[in-house]
Design an enzyme around this catalytic site. Sequence first.
Site, PDB file in Angstrom:
ATOM      1  N   SER A 216      30.947  33.756  40.956  1.00 45.07           N
ATOM      2  CA  SER A 216      31.722  32.657  40.360  1.00 45.07           C
ATOM      3  C   SER A 216      30.801  31.466  40.163  1.00 45.07           C
ATOM      4  CB  SER A 216      32.855  32.257  41.313  1.00 45.07           C
ATOM      5  OG  SER A 216      33.405  31.011  40.948  1.00 45.07           O
TER       6      SER A 216
ATOM      7  N   TYR B 268      36.123  29.830  49.347  1.00 43.67           N
ATOM      8  CA  TYR B 268      35.928  30.717  48.194  1.00 43.67           C
ATOM      9  C   TYR B 268      34.510  30.570  47.617  1.00 43.67           C
ATOM     10  CZ  TYR B 268      36.613  32.611  43.469  1.00 43.67           C
ATOM     11  OH  TYR B 268      36.492  33.309  42.302  1.00 43.67           O
TER      12      TYR B 268
HETATM   13  N1  LIG Z   1      39.663  34.105  36.731  1.00 45.62           N
HETATM   14  C1  LIG Z   1      38.776  33.201  37.093  1.00 45.62           C
HETATM   15  O1  LIG Z   1      38.904  32.007  36.754  1.00 45.62           O
HETATM   16  C2  LIG Z   1      37.587  33.611  37.906  1.00 45.62           C
HETATM   17  C3  LIG Z   1      36.526  32.692  37.974  1.00 45.62           C
HETATM   18  C4  LIG Z   1      35.402  33.024  38.723  1.00 45.62           C
HETATM   19  C5  LIG Z   1      35.340  34.240  39.376  1.00 45.62           C
HETATM   20  N2  LIG Z   1      36.391  35.102  39.285  1.00 45.62           N
HETATM   21  C6  LIG Z   1      36.257  36.362  40.037  1.00 45.62           C
HETATM   22  O2  LIG Z   1      36.510  37.457  39.183  1.00 45.62           O
HETATM   23  C7  LIG Z   1      37.123  38.507  39.934  1.00 45.62           C
HETATM   24  C8  LIG Z   1      38.418  38.918  39.249  1.00 45.62           C
HETATM   25  O3  LIG Z   1      39.311  37.812  39.278  1.00 45.62           O
HETATM   26  P1  LIG Z   1      40.573  37.703  38.327  1.00 45.62           P
HETATM   27  O4  LIG Z   1      40.635  36.307  37.874  1.00 45.62           O
HETATM   28  O5  LIG Z   1      40.550  38.807  37.370  1.00 45.62           O
HETATM   29  O6  LIG Z   1      41.729  37.874  39.415  1.00 45.62           O
HETATM   30  P2  LIG Z   1      43.058  38.757  39.379  1.00 45.62           P
HETATM   31  O7  LIG Z   1      43.889  38.236  40.503  1.00 45.62           O
HETATM   32  O8  LIG Z   1      43.618  38.807  38.026  1.00 45.62           O
HETATM   33  O9  LIG Z   1      42.500  40.219  39.738  1.00 45.62           O
HETATM   34  C9  LIG Z   1      41.966  40.485  40.998  1.00 45.62           C
HETATM   35  C10 LIG Z   1      42.331  41.914  41.376  1.00 45.62           C
HETATM   36  O10 LIG Z   1      41.809  42.171  42.707  1.00 45.62           O
HETATM   37  C11 LIG Z   1      42.802  42.899  43.414  1.00 45.62           C
HETATM   38  N3  LIG Z   1      42.621  42.713  44.843  1.00 45.62           N
HETATM   39  C12 LIG Z   1      42.872  41.606  45.583  1.00 45.62           C
HETATM   40  N4  LIG Z   1      42.631  41.861  46.870  1.00 45.62           N
HETATM   41  C13 LIG Z   1      42.224  43.152  46.949  1.00 45.62           C
HETATM   42  C14 LIG Z   1      41.837  43.990  48.012  1.00 45.62           C
HETATM   43  N5  LIG Z   1      41.846  43.553  49.289  1.00 45.62           N
HETATM   44  N6  LIG Z   1      41.470  45.261  47.745  1.00 45.62           N
HETATM   45  C15 LIG Z   1      41.483  45.728  46.464  1.00 45.62           C
HETATM   46  N7  LIG Z   1      41.849  44.981  45.410  1.00 45.62           N
HETATM   47  C16 LIG Z   1      42.214  43.703  45.655  1.00 45.62           C
HETATM   48  C17 LIG Z   1      44.130  42.332  42.912  1.00 45.62           C
HETATM   49  O11 LIG Z   1      45.221  43.212  43.201  1.00 45.62           O
HETATM   50  C18 LIG Z   1      43.848  42.171  41.436  1.00 45.62           C
HETATM   51  O12 LIG Z   1      44.180  43.331  40.711  1.00 45.62           O
HETATM   52  C19 LIG Z   1      37.323  37.967  41.360  1.00 45.62           C
HETATM   53  O13 LIG Z   1      36.244  38.383  42.161  1.00 45.62           O
HETATM   54  C20 LIG Z   1      37.269  36.479  41.162  1.00 45.62           C
HETATM   55  O14 LIG Z   1      36.846  35.802  42.318  1.00 45.62           O
HETATM   56  C21 LIG Z   1      37.507  34.828  38.569  1.00 45.62           C
END
Ligand SMILES: NC(=O)c1ccc[n+]([C@@H]2O[C@H](COP(=O)([O-])OP(=O)(O)OC[C@H]3O[C@@H](n4cnc5c(N)ncnc54)[C@H](O)[C@@H]3O)[C@@H](O)[C@H]2O)c1
Length: 274
Positions: A148, A160
Site C-alpha cells: 500500500s 495498517y
Molecule cells: N482498496 C484500496 O484502497 C487499497 C489501497 C492500498 C492497498 N490495498 C490492499 O489491496 C488488497 C486488496 O484490498 P481490497 O481493497 O481489494 O479489499 P477488499 O476488502 O475488497 O478485498 C479483500 C479480500 O480479502 C479477503 N480477506 C480478508 N481477510 C482474509 C483472511 N483472513 N483470509 C483470507 N481472505 C481474507 C476478504 O474476504 C476480501 O475478499 C489488500 O491487501 C489491501 O490492503 C487496497
Amino acid sequence: MTADADRTDATEGRGRVAVVIGGANGIGEATGRLLAARGWRVALADLDEAAGKAVAADLAAPFFRLDVADRAAVEALPGQVEAALGPAAALVVSSGAFQRNVPAEEQDPAELDRILAINVKGTWYANRAFGVGMARRRAGGSIVNLASTTASLATPLSIYGPSKSAIVGMTRSFAGEWGRAGVRVNAVSPGITLVPRVRARLRSEPGRYGADPAEGTALGRLVEPAEVAETIAFLCSDRASAITGIDLTVDCGWGVSAGWAMYGGVRPAPPPPG
Ligand SMILES: NC(=O)c1ccc[n+]([C@@H]2O[C@H](COP(=O)([O-])OP(=O)(O)OC[C@H]3O[C@@H](n4cnc5c(N)ncnc54)[C@H](O)[C@@H]3O)[C@@H](O)[C@H]2O)c1
C-alpha cells in the site's frame, strides 16, 4: 488497446496456474478475472465463501475457503491447487485487514494482533508455502504481494501502514531467497482504490479521507481496481521477466501530491490551446 494487443494478451498466461488469495472481492477479484481473460487457469482462495464461490462460478475456477492467518490451512493450499489444476506458476496475495482512522488512545490493541496476523503473517505463510514449491520445480514463478502507499507515506493508520511496510520488506527478502531458482517476488502498492468496500466507506464515513480525497493525488482522481489488476497481471507475466524485489506504486500520484503540499499543492493544468 488494439485488437492485436488483445489477442496477444488472451494467450499471455499460456494455461499456467495462478492462485489469487483474497480473490473474492475488490482488487483480488478484478485480478482473478483479468488473469483468466489473459489465459491463466485461475484458482481463488478467500475467507468470504459466498462472494468467492460466485466469482469462481463465473470463471469456472476452483474456490478454496481459506483464512490466510491459519498457517496450517495456508500450507495445505498449494497441494489442493495442484490436485485441482496443477502446480501454481503465479501467486497473488490480495487478502487484507484494515483499521479504523481513530486516535491511538481509542485504538483497541487487539486490532494490532488481528491486522498483523492477516497482513504480515498471512502474507509470509503464503509466500513460503508457494515460493518453496516454485523454487524446487525450477519452472519459474511469480509472486505479487499487495502492499500500500501507506507503507511509505506518513498516515494516521499506525497499524495498517506498518503492516504493509513489513510486506514490502518480506517481498525484498523472498526475491533474494528464490531468485536463483527463477522465482520473481514483487509488491504492488495501491493508493486509495475504488473497490466496493472503499466506495461504501466514502459514503458512510465521509470524514475518513478528507473532503475530497481525489484532491490529494497528482492526477486529481482515485485509482480504479482494474488499474491495479493490470499492474499485477503485468508483474505475473513474462513481460516482467527481469523485474524482482520491487514495490510498484499505483496511486494516481498520491505520494507526489504529499510532497507538493508544502509548496501550495500540485500545479493546476494549463489552459487548453487557443
Ligand atoms: N482498496 C484500496 O484502497 C487499497 C489501497 C492500498 C492497498 N490495498 C490492499 O489491496 C488488497 C486488496 O484490498 P481490497 O481493497 O481489494 O479489499 P477488499 O476488502 O475488497 O478485498 C479483500 C479480500 O480479502 C479477503 N480477506 C480478508 N481477510 C482474509 C483472511 N483472513 N483470509 C483470507 N481472505 C481474507 C476478504 O474476504 C476480501 O475478499 C489488500 O491487501 C489491501 O490492503 C487496497
